[in-house]
Design a protein around this motif. Structure first.
Motif, PDB file in Angstrom:
ATOM      1  N   PHE A  28       0.763  -1.270   0.102  1.00  0.00           N
ATOM      2  CA  PHE A  28       0.006   0.149   0.047  1.00  0.00           C
ATOM      3  C   PHE A  28       0.944   1.401   0.058  1.00  0.00           C
ATOM      4  O   PHE A  28       0.259   2.373  -0.172  1.00  0.00           O
ATOM      5  N   GLU A  29       2.346   1.129   0.016  1.00  0.00           N
ATOM      6  CA  GLU A  29       3.083   2.207  -0.019  1.00  0.00           C
ATOM      7  C   GLU A  29       2.769   3.084  -1.259  1.00  0.00           C
ATOM      8  O   GLU A  29       3.082   4.073  -1.450  1.00  0.00           O
ATOM      9  N   HIS A  30       2.674   2.241  -2.271  1.00  0.00           N
ATOM     10  CA  HIS A  30       2.667   2.767  -3.714  1.00  0.00           C
ATOM     11  C   HIS A  30       1.344   2.274  -4.252  1.00  0.00           C
ATOM     12  O   HIS A  30       1.224   1.503  -5.163  1.00  0.00           O
ATOM     13  N   PRO A  31       0.188   2.970  -3.813  1.00  0.00           N
ATOM     14  CA  PRO A  31      -1.197   2.344  -4.167  1.00  0.00           C
ATOM     15  C   PRO A  31      -1.518   2.532  -5.686  1.00  0.00           C
ATOM     16  O   PRO A  31      -2.483   1.442  -6.010  1.00  0.00           O
ATOM     17  N   GLU A  32      -1.262   3.562  -6.253  1.00  0.00           N
ATOM     18  CA  GLU A  32      -1.462   3.625  -7.575  1.00  0.00           C
ATOM     19  C   GLU A  32      -1.090   2.903  -8.568  1.00  0.00           C
ATOM     20  O   GLU A  32      -1.508   2.574  -9.807  1.00  0.00           O
ATOM     21  N   ILE A  33       0.340   2.419  -8.199  1.00  0.00           N
ATOM     22  CA  ILE A  33       1.278   1.454  -9.146  1.00  0.00           C
ATOM     23  C   ILE A  33       0.542   0.433  -9.813  1.00  0.00           C
ATOM     24  O   ILE A  33       0.237   0.082 -11.005  1.00  0.00           O
ATOM     25  N   ALA A  34       0.059  -0.182  -8.833  1.00  0.00           N
ATOM     26  CA  ALA A  34      -0.722  -1.500  -9.140  1.00  0.00           C
ATOM     27  C   ALA A  34      -2.039  -1.364 -10.014  1.00  0.00           C
ATOM     28  O   ALA A  34      -1.990  -2.067 -11.334  1.00  0.00           O
ATOM     29  N   GLU A  35      -2.652  -0.509  -9.763  1.00  0.00           N
ATOM     30  CA  GLU A  35      -4.037   0.010 -10.594  1.00  0.00           C
ATOM     31  C   GLU A  35      -3.370   0.458 -12.265  1.00  0.00           C
ATOM     32  O   GLU A  35      -4.009  -0.002 -13.247  1.00  0.00           O
ATOM     33  N   ASP A  36      -2.597   1.321 -12.242  1.00  0.00           N
ATOM     34  CA  ASP A  36      -1.992   1.992 -13.366  1.00  0.00           C
ATOM     35  C   ASP A  36      -1.363   0.937 -14.336  1.00  0.00           C
ATOM     36  O   ASP A  36      -1.762   0.829 -15.193  1.00  0.00           O
ATOM     37  N   ILE A  37      -0.471   0.254 -13.647  1.00  0.00           N
ATOM     38  CA  ILE A  37      -0.028  -0.928 -14.630  1.00  0.00           C
ATOM     39  C   ILE A  37      -1.010  -1.970 -14.956  1.00  0.00           C
ATOM     40  O   ILE A  37      -0.896  -2.188 -16.350  1.00  0.00           O
ATOM     41  N   ALA A  38      -1.889  -2.537 -14.133  1.00  0.00           N
ATOM     42  CA  ALA A  38      -3.075  -3.107 -14.762  1.00  0.00           C
ATOM     43  C   ALA A  38      -3.867  -2.272 -15.870  1.00  0.00           C
ATOM     44  O   ALA A  38      -4.268  -3.126 -16.877  1.00  0.00           O
ATOM     45  N   SER A  39      -4.107  -1.246 -15.530  1.00  0.00           N
ATOM     46  CA  SER A  39      -5.216  -0.433 -16.612  1.00  0.00           C
ATOM     47  C   SER A  39      -4.314  -0.432 -17.886  1.00  0.00           C
ATOM     48  O   SER A  39      -4.815  -0.545 -18.818  1.00  0.00           O
ATOM     49  N   GLU A  40      -2.848   0.007 -17.800  1.00  0.00           N
ATOM     50  CA  GLU A  40      -2.049   0.064 -18.951  1.00  0.00           C
ATOM     51  C   GLU A  40      -2.016  -1.162 -19.623  1.00  0.00           C
ATOM     52  O   GLU A  40      -2.069  -1.174 -20.946  1.00  0.00           O
ATOM     53  N   THR A  41      -1.956  -2.273 -18.955  1.00  0.00           N
ATOM     54  CA  THR A  41      -1.807  -3.654 -19.593  1.00  0.00           C
ATOM     55  C   THR A  41      -3.081  -3.700 -20.649  1.00  0.00           C
ATOM     56  O   THR A  41      -2.920  -4.248 -21.769  1.00  0.00           O
ATOM     57  N   PHE A  42      -4.215  -3.446 -20.011  1.00  0.00           N
ATOM     58  CA  PHE A  42      -5.394  -3.751 -20.752  1.00  0.00           C
ATOM     59  C   PHE A  42      -5.784  -2.658 -21.961  1.00  0.00           C
ATOM     60  O   PHE A  42      -5.971  -2.980 -23.106  1.00  0.00           O
ATOM     61  N   LEU A  43      -4.961  -1.390 -21.758  1.00  0.00           N
ATOM     62  CA  LEU A  43      -5.065  -0.276 -22.607  1.00  0.00           C
ATOM     63  C   LEU A  43      -4.067  -0.769 -23.858  1.00  0.00           C
ATOM     64  O   LEU A  43      -4.443  -0.865 -24.901  1.00  0.00           O
ATOM     65  N   SER A  44      -3.000  -1.485 -23.775  1.00  0.00           N
ATOM     66  CA  SER A  44      -2.144  -1.861 -24.743  1.00  0.00           C
ATOM     67  C   SER A  44      -2.805  -3.138 -25.434  1.00  0.00           C
ATOM     68  O   SER A  44      -2.478  -3.226 -26.619  1.00  0.00           O
ATOM     69  N   ALA A  45      -3.261  -3.909 -24.634  1.00  0.00           N
ATOM     70  CA  ALA A  45      -4.094  -5.165 -25.281  1.00  0.00           C
ATOM     71  C   ALA A  45      -5.059  -4.548 -26.046  1.00  0.00           C
ATOM     72  O   ALA A  45      -5.087  -5.153 -27.506  1.00  0.00           O
ATOM     73  N   ALA A  46      -5.975  -3.624 -25.790  1.00  0.00           N
ATOM     74  CA  ALA A  46      -6.943  -3.153 -26.794  1.00  0.00           C
ATOM     75  C   ALA A  46      -6.351  -2.525 -27.943  1.00  0.00           C
ATOM     76  O   ALA A  46      -6.881  -2.796 -29.123  1.00  0.00           O
ATOM     77  N   GLU A  47      -5.048  -1.875 -27.922  1.00  0.00           N
ATOM     78  CA  GLU A  47      -4.479  -1.401 -29.273  1.00  0.00           C
ATOM     79  C   GLU A  47      -3.835  -2.264 -29.961  1.00  0.00           C
ATOM     80  O   GLU A  47      -4.161  -2.524 -31.202  1.00  0.00           O
ATOM     81  N   THR A  48      -2.930  -3.100 -29.185  1.00  0.00           N
ATOM     82  CA  THR A  48      -2.479  -4.280 -30.089  1.00  0.00           C
ATOM     83  C   THR A  48      -3.172  -5.189 -30.738  1.00  0.00           C
ATOM     84  O   THR A  48      -2.870  -5.326 -31.888  1.00  0.00           O
ATOM     85  N   TRP A  49      -4.253  -5.915 -30.048  1.00  0.00           N
ATOM     86  CA  TRP A  49      -5.000  -6.724 -30.568  1.00  0.00           C
ATOM     87  C   TRP A  49      -5.841  -5.975 -31.653  1.00  0.00           C
ATOM     88  O   TRP A  49      -6.110  -6.783 -32.654  1.00  0.00           O
ATOM     89  N   GLY A  50      -6.244  -4.998 -31.467  1.00  0.00           N
ATOM     90  CA  GLY A  50      -6.889  -4.185 -32.571  1.00  0.00           C
ATOM     91  C   GLY A  50      -6.098  -4.157 -33.782  1.00  0.00           C
ATOM     92  O   GLY A  50      -6.759  -4.371 -34.961  1.00  0.00           O
TER      93      GLY A  50
END
Lengths: 409, 117
Positions: A28-50
């Motif tokens: 929890f020391e870096h709370p935003e990292i986990a959600e940012d990385i997970a969101s970016e992962t799906f964003l890049s899936a949307a771009e690349t798979w498209g």
């Protein structure tokens, strides 16, 4: 499943796994990292798979991207200096520090440990439920706002504060020590119970969303059942309660999303398989020597899945409410007890008890009194229903009360 | 809101006679209905306890111990509960529904004095 359906589906199932594991890794020391990385992962899936079409194994692809992004982040970041440099200097590189473990077991463990971490008495109950929805269920801010009949800004603030609090309190993402599990589990069960109720009793018209909340609560409860440390009688009792309730989910709303009262439900819509599962868990729940509110509520929910409308059924429900109220009062339980009393012993007895409740600000109280006085004293019945109409908060409740009034006039 | 202790006294011969399981169940239901009704009004503080009326002892000054329950008094305490409401009148009204009255017993209603620690 075609391409357009696949990504939202994977987001539903995989986002929360990736987030849990990353939270476990970064804390929890870096709370935003986990959600940012997970969101970016799906964003890049949307771009690349498209652009390039689907990879052979989409889940593995997502995990690989999440792993690499986490690694990049570590390398770029202070964490690298703190955690990794000393290891490199000691001449024994331990690459485990870099590796994000996305094996099934680690995913499940991370989710369970996060459950314990989020369900902290230091956080208000609604903050716990919101965090669980966000991190453990991968719900969007919109959906959480809908579920709480609130708005995005409020939910964002609530989540931010909750994470800050967890960071300040230096909450660790780990299993409690075994002797403490039973005690700490109570907070987890309470949150899951609230999460389920949020879906089951929500006045939101969005039936799909409400069903999702119930399913998520059941999925998380099932994680607890699968782990021997948390597979305790009270966990099974909660699961039984959820199974019995959700067996009637489809019968509780009509095609317009309006609530259908218990007496008017089409029993052919009750799901036998869930009732059967509920009985199985209720049996497991009775192995201990303690009876808590989940046991009693599960038993009440069980009787509601019995189709025959008998005195015995309602007498049993009445006695269960008598016990439930003695350990956990709630206005809803008080009203339901009175209804069971009416079904078991008639209106006269029920009216005497109902008049003692004095829940004058509660519209359902007046609906009940309207129901009890019907035929005995219609003027009084109408007066109560008119009060109920004034107090009712949602359009669908008002509609229903108007229907009741129409029958009396 | 005040707290009141309800002390249930029963007549000795009724307290010690043996009863069939059915009778016991019927009695249990009466008690559960009464307590459930108090709890439904959110006025129950504690179910309290029922007391074992087989044997007990009474301790008096000077290490004098006699076996209780008393033989000289025909009533003995069978149990107690704790409720919360505004007035003694209200607590008394609630006590009128107590099943102990159906078997010749009585309820003593006493207000609890809060400790100012």
């Amino acid at each position: 499943m075609n391409k357009t359906e696949l990504l939202p589906h994977l987001f539903r199932t995989e986002y929360r796994k990736i987030v849990s594991v990353l939270y476990k890794h970064f804390g929890f020391e870096h709370p935003e990292i986990a959600e940012d990385i997970a969101s970016e992962t799906f964003l890049s899936a949307a771009e690349t798979w498209g652009l390039k079409g689907l990879p052979e194994n989409p889940v593995a692809w997502l995990y690989a991207v999440a792993r690499n992004r986490a690694k990049d982040y570590l390398k770029r970041n202070k964490i690298f200096d703190q955690k990794v440099t000393p290891i490199l200097q000691s001449g024994q590189p331990d690459y485990a520090e870099f590796e994000i473990d996305l094996s099934d077991k680690h995913i499940n463990d991370s989710q369970l440990q996060l459950m314990f971490a989020i369900c902290q008495p230091v956080l208000p109950a609604e903050a716990q439920v919101s965090l669980a929805l966000r991190i453990l269920c991968g719900f969007g801010i919109d959906e959480i706002a809908d579920a709480f009949l609130s708005n995005k800004a409020t939910i964002n603030k609530r989540l931010f504060r909750a994470k800050e609090k967890l960071r300040e309190e230096k909450v660790k993402i780990e299993f409690p020590a075994t002797p403490q599990i039973s005690k700490r589990l109570q907070a987890v069960l309470t949150t899951l119970y609230l999460l389920f109720n949020e879906g089951y009793y929500s006045t939101s018209q969005d039936t799909t969303l409400r069903k999702d909340l119930c399913l998520e609560a059941m999925r998380l409860t099932y994680l607890l059942i699968e782990n021997e440390l948390t597979n305790l009688p009270e966990t099974c009792a909660l699961m039984a309660l959820m199974c019995f309730h959700s067996s009637r989910f489809d019968a509780r709303t009509d095609e317009h999303g309006e609530m259908v009262r218990y007496d008017d439900q089409d029993t052919s819509l009750w799901v036998d398989e869930l009732i059967h599962k509920g009985k199985h868990y209720l049996e497991l729940a009775s192995k201990g020597n303690q009876v808590n509110k989940y046991h009693l509520e599960a038993a009440i929910a069980y009787w509601h899945t019995v189709k025959e409308d008998t005195i015995d059924k309602w007498e049993s429900i009445l006695q269960l409410y008598n016990r439930l109220l003695q350990i956990a009062y709630s206005p809803a339980a008080a009203l339901n007890r009175t209804y069971a009393l009416y079904k078991a012993r008639g209106k006269q007895d029920a009216i005497i008890e109902a008049e003692k409740l004095k829940l004058n600000d509660n519209h359902l109280y007046h609906v009940l009194l309207g129901h009890l006085y019907k035929d005995a004293d219609n003027t009084l019945a109408i007066a109560h229903l008119q009060t109920a109409l004034k107090l009712a908060k949602t359009a669908s409740e008002k509609t229903r009360i108007k229907k009741d009034l129409a029958q009396l006039k | 809101m005040n707290e009141f202790l309800l002390i249930f006294r029963q007549v000795e011969e009724n307290a010690t006679e043996s009863r069939s399981p059915e009778q016991m169940q019927a009695t249990m239901k009466l008690w559960m209905d009464w307590l459930g009704g108090i709890a439904a009004q959110d006025k129950l503080v504690s179910n309290g306890n029922r007391l074992y009326n087989g044997t007990g002892s009474v301790v008096r000054p000077g290490n004098v111990v006699t076996n209780g329950p008393y033989v000289e008094i025909k009533e003995l305490i069978g149990g107690y509960s704790m409720i919360k409401c505004d007035t003694l009148e209200e607590a008394t009204e609630i006590s009128k529904g107590c099943p102990i009255l159906l078997v010749g017993g009585n309820v003593e209603v006493r207000q609890v004095v809060p400790m100012n620690m």
